[in-house]
Design a protein around this motif. Structure first.
Motif, short mmCIF file in Angstrom:
data_model
loop_
_atom_site.label_atom_id
_atom_site.label_comp_id
_atom_site.label_asym_id
_atom_site.label_seq_id
_atom_site.Cartn_x
_atom_site.Cartn_y
_atom_site.Cartn_z
N ARG A 17 0.81 -1.22 0.00
CA ARG A 17 0.00 0.00 0.00
C ARG A 17 0.85 1.27 0.00
O ARG A 17 0.35 2.36 0.29
N GLY A 18 2.14 1.13 -0.28
CA GLY A 18 2.99 2.30 -0.47
C GLY A 18 3.70 2.82 0.76
O GLY A 18 4.34 3.86 0.71
N TRP A 19 3.60 2.10 1.88
CA TRP A 19 4.30 2.52 3.09
C TRP A 19 5.73 2.02 3.03
O TRP A 19 6.01 0.94 2.54
N SER A 20 6.64 2.80 3.55
CA SER A 20 8.02 2.34 3.68
C SER A 20 8.33 2.17 5.16
O SER A 20 7.79 2.91 6.00
N ARG A 47 1.74 10.72 5.98
CA ARG A 47 1.39 10.00 7.20
C ARG A 47 2.61 9.29 7.76
O ARG A 47 3.43 8.76 7.03
N THR A 48 2.71 9.29 9.08
CA THR A 48 3.72 8.52 9.82
C THR A 48 2.96 7.72 10.86
O THR A 48 2.12 8.26 11.56
N LEU A 49 3.31 6.44 10.96
CA LEU A 49 2.57 5.52 11.81
C LEU A 49 3.54 4.76 12.72
O LEU A 49 4.46 4.12 12.25
N ALA A 94 -4.43 1.70 4.02
CA ALA A 94 -4.79 2.36 2.76
C ALA A 94 -4.31 3.80 2.86
O ALA A 94 -4.49 4.45 3.91
N PRO A 95 -3.65 4.34 1.84
CA PRO A 95 -3.13 5.70 1.94
C PRO A 95 -4.17 6.73 2.37
O PRO A 95 -3.87 7.67 3.08
N ASP A 96 -5.41 6.52 1.95
CA ASP A 96 -6.48 7.44 2.34
C ASP A 96 -7.39 6.80 3.40
O ASP A 96 -8.51 7.24 3.62
#
Length: 112
Positions: A17-20, A47-49, A94-96
């Motif tokens: 989903r595009g997170w690194s 976003r940072t998680l 999900a990015p959104d």
């Protein structure tokens, strides 16, 4: 499912989903007590998680809970995820998707 198996699954979902993966605690004995297991970034979504991963029966230590509350109070997205939370994990990654939130049992505790 072991915590390591779960960690690999979450990493796979995040990458899809595009997170690194910005940070992973390789050896917690050399890190500050309680620091979250993983930190993911999604630059396109801004976003940072910060994520603490546990098995379905794993217990969160007070220092881990304290860090999650501190980071949440600073405006970061934080999560305590378990394998039983898979549907919410997929949605959050999900990015959104919805912002990560702490479980109700952790939301009421104040940071120090």
């Amino acid at each position: 499912m072991t915590e390591e198996q779960f960690r690999r699954r979450v990493r796979q979902l995040a990458a899809m989903r595009g997170w690194s993966l910005a940070y992973h605690t390789h050896n917690s004995r050399r890190s500050d007590a309680g620091w979250p297991d993983e930190v993911y970034g999604h630059p396109a979504a801004s976003r940072t998680l910060f994520v603490e991963l546990k098995t379905d029966t794993g217990r969160i230590r007070p220092a881990q809970e304290e860090w999650l509350h501190h980071l949440a109070a600073c405006g970061f997205e934080v999560a305590l995820w378990r394998p039983r939370d898979l549907a919410q994990i997929v949605a959050t990654l999900a990015p959104d998707g919805p912002r990560a939130t702490l479980p109700g049992t952790l939301r009421t505790r104040k940071t120090t």
